[in-house]
Design a protein around this motif. Structure first.
Motif, PDB file in Angstrom:
ATOM      1  N   PHE A 261       0.916  -1.303  -0.161  1.00 24.82           N
ATOM      2  CA  PHE A 261      -0.129   0.107  -0.018  1.00 24.82           C
ATOM      3  C   PHE A 261       0.908   1.193  -0.073  1.00 24.82           C
ATOM      4  CE2 PHE A 261      -1.972   3.319   2.558  1.00 24.82           C
ATOM      5  CZ  PHE A 261      -2.906   3.685   1.829  1.00 24.82           C
ATOM      6  N   TYR A 262       1.793   1.111   0.563  1.00 26.01           N
ATOM      7  CA  TYR A 262       2.705   2.560   0.759  1.00 26.01           C
ATOM      8  C   TYR A 262       3.413   2.689  -0.308  1.00 26.01           C
ATOM      9  CZ  TYR A 262       5.045   5.780   3.970  1.00 26.01           C
ATOM     10  OH  TYR A 262       5.554   6.914   4.829  1.00 26.01           O
ATOM     11  N   VAL A 263       3.970   1.756  -0.938  1.00 27.46           N
ATOM     12  CA  VAL A 263       4.946   1.948  -2.264  1.00 27.46           C
ATOM     13  C   VAL A 263       3.727   2.401  -3.299  1.00 27.46           C
ATOM     14  CG1 VAL A 263       6.092   0.880  -4.081  1.00 27.46           C
ATOM     15  CG2 VAL A 263       6.632   0.307  -1.790  1.00 27.46           C
ATOM     16  N   SER A 264       2.675   1.792  -3.405  1.00 26.12           N
ATOM     17  CA  SER A 264       1.603   2.065  -4.281  1.00 26.12           C
ATOM     18  C   SER A 264       1.188   3.642  -4.027  1.00 26.12           C
ATOM     19  CB  SER A 264       0.401   0.932  -4.274  1.00 26.12           C
ATOM     20  OG  SER A 264       0.768  -0.198  -4.682  1.00 26.12           O
ATOM     21  N   LEU A 265       0.877   3.998  -2.905  1.00 27.61           N
ATOM     22  CA  LEU A 265       0.606   5.389  -2.844  1.00 27.61           C
ATOM     23  C   LEU A 265       1.559   6.452  -3.143  1.00 27.61           C
ATOM     24  CD1 LEU A 265      -1.748   7.069  -1.108  1.00 27.61           C
ATOM     25  CD2 LEU A 265      -0.426   6.911   0.828  1.00 27.61           C
ATOM     26  N   ILE A 266       2.701   6.167  -2.809  1.00 27.31           N
ATOM     27  CA  ILE A 266       3.883   7.140  -3.281  1.00 27.31           C
ATOM     28  C   ILE A 266       3.892   7.239  -4.788  1.00 27.31           C
ATOM     29  CG2 ILE A 266       6.262   7.765  -3.412  1.00 27.31           C
ATOM     30  CD1 ILE A 266       6.439   6.392  -0.434  1.00 27.31           C
ATOM     31  N   ALA A 267       3.755   6.050  -5.425  1.00 26.75           N
ATOM     32  CA  ALA A 267       3.802   5.915  -6.922  1.00 26.75           C
ATOM     33  C   ALA A 267       2.500   6.787  -7.408  1.00 26.75           C
ATOM     34  CB  ALA A 267       3.434   4.751  -7.277  1.00 26.75           C
ATOM     35  N   LEU A 268       1.440   6.508  -6.773  1.00 29.24           N
ATOM     36  CA  LEU A 268       0.084   7.478  -7.294  1.00 29.24           C
ATOM     37  C   LEU A 268       0.440   8.977  -7.204  1.00 29.24           C
ATOM     38  CD1 LEU A 268      -2.821   5.060  -6.464  1.00 29.24           C
ATOM     39  CD2 LEU A 268      -1.783   5.349  -8.874  1.00 29.24           C
ATOM     40  N   VAL A 269       0.916   9.335  -5.811  1.00 24.53           N
ATOM     41  CA  VAL A 269       1.113  10.745  -5.634  1.00 24.53           C
ATOM     42  C   VAL A 269       1.994  11.253  -6.601  1.00 24.53           C
ATOM     43  CG1 VAL A 269       2.147  12.328  -3.934  1.00 24.53           C
ATOM     44  CG2 VAL A 269       0.623  10.437  -3.176  1.00 24.53           C
ATOM     45  N   VAL A 270       2.909  10.629  -7.120  1.00 19.68           N
ATOM     46  CA  VAL A 270       3.820  11.063  -8.363  1.00 19.68           C
ATOM     47  C   VAL A 270       3.016  10.862  -9.755  1.00 19.68           C
ATOM     48  CG1 VAL A 270       5.997  10.608  -9.632  1.00 19.68           C
ATOM     49  CG2 VAL A 270       6.104  10.240  -7.120  1.00 19.68           C
ATOM     50  N   ALA A 271       2.379   9.908  -9.866  1.00 16.07           N
ATOM     51  CA  ALA A 271       1.801   9.479 -11.286  1.00 16.07           C
ATOM     52  C   ALA A 271       0.708  10.597 -11.589  1.00 16.07           C
ATOM     53  CB  ALA A 271       1.587   8.252 -11.609  1.00 16.07           C
ATOM     54  N   VAL A 272      -0.029  10.597 -10.670  1.00 16.84           N
ATOM     55  CA  VAL A 272      -1.565  11.147 -10.874  1.00 16.84           C
ATOM     56  C   VAL A 272      -1.487  12.639 -11.239  1.00 16.84           C
ATOM     57  CG1 VAL A 272      -3.770  11.770  -9.908  1.00 16.84           C
ATOM     58  CG2 VAL A 272      -2.901   9.341  -9.439  1.00 16.84           C
ATOM     59  N   PRO A 273      -0.699  13.541 -10.599  1.00 17.29           N
ATOM     60  CA  PRO A 273      -0.589  14.887 -11.086  1.00 17.29           C
ATOM     61  C   PRO A 273       0.163  15.183 -12.350  1.00 17.29           C
ATOM     62  CG  PRO A 273       0.006  14.301  -8.591  1.00 17.29           C
ATOM     63  CD  PRO A 273      -0.299  13.033  -9.096  1.00 17.29           C
ATOM     64  N   ILE A 274       1.096  14.386 -12.383  1.00 14.61           N
ATOM     65  CA  ILE A 274       1.893  14.595 -13.642  1.00 14.61           C
ATOM     66  C   ILE A 274       1.076  13.995 -14.897  1.00 14.61           C
ATOM     67  CG2 ILE A 274       4.059  14.226 -14.610  1.00 14.61           C
ATOM     68  CD1 ILE A 274       5.417  13.935 -12.253  1.00 14.61           C
ATOM     69  N   LEU A 276      -2.280  13.719 -15.008  1.00 16.59           N
ATOM     70  CA  LEU A 276      -3.469  14.323 -15.443  1.00 16.59           C
ATOM     71  C   LEU A 276      -3.133  15.771 -15.974  1.00 16.59           C
ATOM     72  CD1 LEU A 276      -6.358  14.545 -15.306  1.00 16.59           C
ATOM     73  CD2 LEU A 276      -5.835  15.326 -12.716  1.00 16.59           C
ATOM     74  N   PHE A 277      -2.089  16.257 -15.559  1.00 17.62           N
ATOM     75  CA  PHE A 277      -1.546  17.543 -16.184  1.00 17.62           C
ATOM     76  C   PHE A 277      -1.046  17.500 -17.308  1.00 17.62           C
ATOM     77  CE2 PHE A 277      -0.223  19.530 -11.689  1.00 17.62           C
ATOM     78  CZ  PHE A 277      -1.695  19.488 -11.475  1.00 17.62           C
ATOM     79  N   ALA A 278      -0.455  16.536 -17.996  1.00 17.60           N
ATOM     80  CA  ALA A 278       0.121  16.180 -19.127  1.00 17.60           C
ATOM     81  C   ALA A 278      -1.306  15.755 -19.973  1.00 17.60           C
ATOM     82  CB  ALA A 278       1.206  14.748 -19.119  1.00 17.60           C
ATOM     83  N   TYR A 281      -2.793  19.206 -20.992  1.00 17.39           N
ATOM     84  CA  TYR A 281      -2.191  20.007 -21.852  1.00 17.39           C
ATOM     85  C   TYR A 281      -2.126  19.427 -23.285  1.00 17.39           C
ATOM     86  CZ  TYR A 281       1.784  21.708 -24.458  1.00 17.39           C
ATOM     87  OH  TYR A 281       2.619  22.386 -25.349  1.00 17.39           O
ATOM     88  N   LEU A 282      -2.238  18.163 -23.381  1.00 19.59           N
ATOM     89  CA  LEU A 282      -2.255  17.552 -24.501  1.00 19.59           C
ATOM     90  C   LEU A 282      -3.642  17.366 -25.253  1.00 19.59           C
ATOM     91  CD1 LEU A 282      -0.021  14.200 -24.083  1.00 19.59           C
ATOM     92  CD2 LEU A 282       0.607  16.323 -25.420  1.00 19.59           C
ATOM     93  N   SER A 283      -4.614  17.546 -24.496  1.00 18.99           N
ATOM     94  CA  SER A 283      -5.902  17.356 -25.276  1.00 18.99           C
ATOM     95  C   SER A 283      -6.652  18.740 -25.248  1.00 18.99           C
ATOM     96  CB  SER A 283      -6.839  16.747 -24.274  1.00 18.99           C
ATOM     97  OG  SER A 283      -7.124  17.169 -22.861  1.00 18.99           O
ATOM     98  N   GLU A 284      -6.133  19.871 -24.416  1.00 24.96           N
ATOM     99  CA  GLU A 284      -6.694  21.429 -24.353  1.00 24.96           C
ATOM    100  C   GLU A 284      -5.825  22.220 -24.966  1.00 24.96           C
ATOM    101  OE1 GLU A 284      -9.912  21.769 -23.707  1.00 24.96           O
ATOM    102  OE2 GLU A 284     -10.120  19.508 -23.291  1.00 24.96           O
ATOM    103  N   SER A 356      -1.905   9.425 -18.207  1.00 22.58           N
ATOM    104  CA  SER A 356      -1.982  10.187 -18.996  1.00 22.58           C
ATOM    105  C   SER A 356      -2.676   9.970 -20.178  1.00 22.58           C
ATOM    106  CB  SER A 356      -0.802  10.804 -19.412  1.00 22.58           C
ATOM    107  OG  SER A 356       0.020   9.675 -20.168  1.00 22.58           O
ATOM    108  N   SER A 357      -2.367   8.680 -20.745  1.00 19.44           N
ATOM    109  CA  SER A 357      -3.187   8.424 -21.984  1.00 19.44           C
ATOM    110  C   SER A 357      -4.602   7.921 -21.727  1.00 19.44           C
ATOM    111  CB  SER A 357      -2.432   6.793 -22.389  1.00 19.44           C
ATOM    112  OG  SER A 357      -1.300   7.083 -22.689  1.00 19.44           O
ATOM    113  N   LEU A 358      -5.080   7.436 -20.574  1.00 20.39           N
ATOM    114  CA  LEU A 358      -6.254   6.973 -20.565  1.00 20.39           C
ATOM    115  C   LEU A 358      -7.162   8.321 -20.129  1.00 20.39           C
ATOM    116  CD1 LEU A 358      -6.047   3.998 -18.035  1.00 20.39           C
ATOM    117  CD2 LEU A 358      -6.906   4.118 -20.462  1.00 20.39           C
ATOM    118  N   SER A 359      -6.564   9.239 -19.406  1.00 23.57           N
ATOM    119  CA  SER A 359      -7.006  10.534 -19.172  1.00 23.57           C
ATOM    120  C   SER A 359      -7.355  11.489 -20.260  1.00 23.57           C
ATOM    121  CB  SER A 359      -6.427  11.341 -18.032  1.00 23.57           C
ATOM    122  OG  SER A 359      -6.339  10.622 -16.915  1.00 23.57           O
ATOM    123  N   ASP A 360      -6.343  11.351 -21.189  1.00 25.86           N
ATOM    124  CA  ASP A 360      -6.324  12.297 -22.359  1.00 25.86           C
ATOM    125  C   ASP A 360      -7.474  11.538 -23.285  1.00 25.86           C
ATOM    126  OD1 ASP A 360      -5.540  14.017 -24.696  1.00 25.86           O
ATOM    127  OD2 ASP A 360      -4.656  12.108 -25.335  1.00 25.86           O
TER     128      ASP A 360
END
Length: 488
Positions: A261-274, A276-278, A281-284, A356-360
């Protein structure tokens, strides 16, 4: 005949059938395509499928059945004193196969004649040394019963191979002849081809479902065996993970689950903002040229093998974190390069393209009319994105995040190389910890006795992980389906 050549021969026969079937239909119609029930290609495809399907089906069934039959026959030649259970019998059979393969290599390289390989005896020849001369390494001296079984194995395997070749070619020729004889201008070739293709599609879908069912059943049965040997309450609520194949093991899953859980949480904290922002940017904001370059480059991250990410964590990210948070950096929070933070950061980078790909794609699926309406009311571009596009796409984005979370929970190599192997309950992200997946690998590595709780616990861990990831995937699919029903 090698299997590859046999497959190529059946394929060549099918292609010949395609040409002959097409020509026969046209000839029967007097060269007038209007007289045919179906297009000429369907007649050729009908003969092609009638040749390939029986031939390749017989080949597949034979490749499955022959090893089972030979194993049953050869295992009966092993004296009962040479093994104690099914596991040790399998080890003896692996030695038999290794010796048989070594004899085949020796014959191919001319070190032994066919007669010598058939008649060689352990009493007069050092089999291990003889096979070592042709590059076949054996762990121990070859017993007489192993050599005898290996010689019998070679004979049965060779005979079975020749019978298989005849059976495959006979099945292919029978299908070829039957389909070609039925070919005429009034034959409903298109209906037949489409029916066969539909059957193949159903078979492929059924195979995927049955594979999943088989995996689940294998986990369930072995998990039940584990809980017969170890209390379920101690497993699910134990706070100590200390397996010992000598006895006295403590197999509590909580430290492993916490590390996962701890490793996955840190990974999501890194991956989700970057990610989602990517995606925003790419879509809008990005123009067509920038998007055409940036999106494929971003998705390259998804194609990098996880072992490469693990090495990156071990050799680059870990030492960098040590320079900042280790004793040399002055903070003294890290004792080594392997930590939850190391694995989490690298895993987060790996998950960026998933988010990023799924959100895009989800953001692009928001109707353009919603954007136009917002802009028409005087909203700025950023206000439209924040107050219209993202709320509309939120269910799909949540589904993408949950899919990325299930991917993070099941990751192994990055955690093995980046997070260490210590099972502990700690809030310090700079300490080494371990996860469920790494312990599964550890418990099944080496000469594990599958009758012991220490080996069977891997299946209980796998079942627990399967249930967690299945729940996340179902939740993600439900959210995405709700989103699609709303905007499709």
């Amino acid at each position: 005949m090698p299997i590859l050549w046999l497959i190529l021969l059946v394929l060549a026969l099918g292609l010949i059938g395609f040409v002959l079937g097409r020509s026969r239909a046209l000839s029967n119609a007097g060269g007038d395509i209007r007289q045919l029930h179906s297009l000429p290609s369907y007649y050729g495809s009908n003969v092609l499928l009638a040749t390939l399907i029986p031939g390749l089906a017989v080949l597949l069934l034979w490749l499955i059945a022959q090893p089972m039959v030979i194993h049953g026959q050869i295992s009966s030649m092993i004296p009962e004193s040479a093994y104690t259970d099914a596991g040790s019998l399998n080890l003896v059979m692996s030695d038999v196969k290794r010796v048989a393969e070594g004899l085949d290599i020796a014959v191919q390289e001319g070190a032994l004649s066919v007669e010598q390989a058939r008649d060689i005896r352990t009493e007069f020849t050092d089999i291990r040394a003889r096979l070592g001369e042709v590059g076949v390494a054996l762990g121990s001296n070859v017993e007489a019963y192993v050599l005898k079984a290996a010689q019998r194995y070679r004979v049965m395997n060779a005979v079975g191979h020749w019978i298989m070749t005849g059976a495959v070619l006979a099945a292919a020729l029978a299908g070829f002849a039957y389909a070609l004889m039925r070919t005429n201008k009034d034959y409903r070739a298109r209906n037949q081809v489409e029916k066969v293709l539909l059957g193949l599609l159903i078979g492929a879908a059924s195979l995927a479902v049955l594979t999943t069912v088989g995996i689940v059943l294998s986990l369930i049965f072995n998990t039940i065996e584990f809980f017969k040997l170890y209390p379920a309450m101690d497993f699910f609520f134990g706070t100590t993970w200390s397996p010992s194949f000598g006895g006295g093991s403590e197999l509590g899953i909580l430290p492993l689950f916490w590390g996962t859980f701890y490793v996955s949480l840190i990974a999501l904290v890194v991956a989700v903002p970057i990610g989602l922002f990517a995606a925003v940017y790419l879509s809008e904001y990005a123009g067509p040229k920038v998007r055409a370059i940036a999106k494929p480059l971003l998705e390259v991250l998804a194609g990098i093998p996880t072992i490469v990410y693990g090495l990156f964590a071990l050799l680059t990210v870990g030492p960098l974190l040590m320079n900042v948070f280790g004793e040399d950096g002055g903070l003294g929070w890290m004792q080594g390069g392997r930590s939850v933070m190391t694995a989490g950061l690298v895993m987060g980078v790996m998950l960026i393209p998933f988010v990023s790909s799924l959100s895009d794609d989800i953001i692009n699926a928001v109707p353009q009319a919603m954007r136009d309406g917002s802009l028409g009311l005087g909203a700025t571009k950023s206000e439209t994105v924040k107050q219209v596009v993202l709320p509309a796409a939120l269910p799909g984005i949540v589904g993408a995040i949950l899919l990325a979370a299930s991917r993070a929970i099941g990751e192994t190599m990055i955690v093995v190389l980046g997070a260490g192997a210590a099972a502990r309950l700690s809030m310090n992200p700079f300490e080494a910890m371990t996860t469920v997946t790494t312990r599964i690998v550890s418990q099944l590595t080496g000469d594990a006795d599958f009758a012991s709780a220490e080996a069977l616990v891997a299946f209980a861990l796998g079942m627990t992980l399967f249930v967690i990831t299945l729940g996340l995937n179902i939740l993600a699919l439900v959210i995405v389906r709700k989103y699609r029903e709303q905007y499709d």
